[in-house]
Motif scaffolding. Structure first.
Motif, mmCIF file in Angstrom:
data_model
loop_
_atom_site.group_PDB
_atom_site.id
_atom_site.type_symbol
_atom_site.label_atom_id
_atom_site.label_comp_id
_atom_site.label_asym_id
_atom_site.label_seq_id
_atom_site.Cartn_x
_atom_site.Cartn_y
_atom_site.Cartn_z
ATOM 1 N N UNK A 36 0.758 -1.078 -0.388
ATOM 2 C CA UNK A 36 -0.287 0.064 0.151
ATOM 3 C C UNK A 36 1.078 0.943 0.161
ATOM 4 N N UNK A 37 0.422 2.557 -1.252
ATOM 5 C CA UNK A 37 1.004 3.675 -0.749
ATOM 6 C C UNK A 37 0.372 4.501 -0.547
ATOM 7 N N UNK A 55 -9.982 8.663 -0.996
ATOM 8 C CA UNK A 55 -8.675 8.021 0.126
ATOM 9 C C UNK A 55 -7.590 8.894 -0.859
ATOM 10 N N UNK A 56 -6.562 8.704 -0.463
ATOM 11 C CA UNK A 56 -5.348 9.080 -1.028
ATOM 12 C C UNK A 56 -4.271 7.682 -1.338
ATOM 13 N N UNK A 57 -5.316 6.451 -1.105
ATOM 14 C CA UNK A 57 -4.135 5.248 -1.302
ATOM 15 C C UNK A 57 -4.353 4.455 -2.325
ATOM 16 N N UNK A 58 -3.106 3.376 -2.075
ATOM 17 C CA UNK A 58 -3.009 2.569 -3.479
ATOM 18 C C UNK A 58 -2.032 1.455 -3.029
ATOM 19 N N UNK A 59 -3.452 0.876 -3.585
ATOM 20 C CA UNK A 59 -2.211 -1.252 -2.754
ATOM 21 C C UNK A 59 -2.338 -1.966 -4.033
ATOM 22 N N UNK A 139 4.425 9.020 -3.699
ATOM 23 C CA UNK A 139 4.382 8.466 -2.596
ATOM 24 C C UNK A 139 5.230 7.771 -1.642
ATOM 25 N N UNK A 140 5.122 7.504 -0.786
ATOM 26 C CA UNK A 140 4.985 6.957 0.125
ATOM 27 C C UNK A 140 4.861 5.708 0.982
ATOM 28 N N UNK A 141 5.749 4.693 1.141
ATOM 29 C CA UNK A 141 5.028 3.055 0.764
ATOM 30 C C UNK A 141 3.997 3.452 2.670
ATOM 31 N N UNK A 142 2.777 2.575 2.943
ATOM 32 C CA UNK A 142 2.501 3.043 3.909
ATOM 33 C C UNK A 142 2.639 1.012 5.142
ATOM 34 N N UNK A 143 3.104 1.546 6.373
ATOM 35 C CA UNK A 143 3.444 0.767 7.069
ATOM 36 C C UNK A 143 2.018 -0.351 7.360
#
Length: 143
Positions: A36-37, A55-59, A139-143
Motif C-alpha cells: 500500500x502507498x 482516499x489517497x491510497x493505492x494498493x 508516494x510513500x509506502x505505508x507501514x
C-alpha cells in the motif's frame, strides 16, 4: 600447508556467502511496489493537483491487481480497481496501470525509488516518484 589451504577455502566460502546474501537481500522493483502507498503529492502539467478523492491510497497486490483512489461519489463497494505491471524500455522501468480510472490509466516512468524519512517523521520507508506525460506522483509506502 593444510591450515593455509583450509584458510583459503574458508575465505572463498565467506566471500561466496557474502555475495549470495547481498544478491538475495536486494529487492527488485516489483517486490518493492507490492503493498500500500499513500500519494503524498500530485502534479498535473507541473501544477499542484487537488482532486475530490475519497482516499489517497493505492494498493498493489502480488497478483498484479490494484485498488486505486476513487472520488467521493462512488460507493465504497465500487472502488476503482485495475491491473499493474512493471515494463522495461530503454534502460528505464515503467509502472503500467490499466483501469477505467482516467487519472491512473497510463504508464508511469519510475524516476526514483529510495528509502528515506517520511515527511515530518523519523520513520523511514520507501518513497517513489512516478511521472507520465502530464502527471507526477510522489508516494510513500505505508507501514
Amino acid at each position: 600447508m593444510i591450515n593455509k589451504q583450509i584458510t583459503s577455502e574458508m575465505k572463498k566460502l565467506i566471500l561466496l556467502l557474502f555475495f549470495v546474501s547481498i544478491i538475495t537481500s536486494c529487492n527488485n522493483t516489483e517486490d518493492i511496489i507490492i503493498g500500500s502507498w499513500a500519494v503524498d503529492s500530485a502534479y498535473y502539467n507541473e501544477e499542484p493537483l487537488i482532486w475530490d478523492l475519497y482516499s489517497n491510497g493505492i494498493t498493489f497486490y502480488d497478483d498484479h491487481s490494484c485498488v486505486l483512489p476513487f472520488n467521493n461519489y462512488i460507493k465504497l463497494e465500487n472502488c476503482e480497481k485495475g491491473k499493474w505491471n512493471i515494463e522495461k524500455e530503454n534502460n528505464y522501468e515503467y509502472l503500467k496501470i490499466t483501469s477505467t480510472n482516467s487519472i491512473f490509466n497510463r504508464s508511469f516512468k519510475i524516476n526514483k525509488i529510495e528509502f528515506k524519512n517520511i515527511k515530518n517523521s523519523n520513520i523511514k520507508n520507501y518513497h517513489i516518484i512516478l511521472t507520465s506525460d502530464s502527471l507526477k506522483l510522489e508516494c510513500f509506502k505505508t507501514i
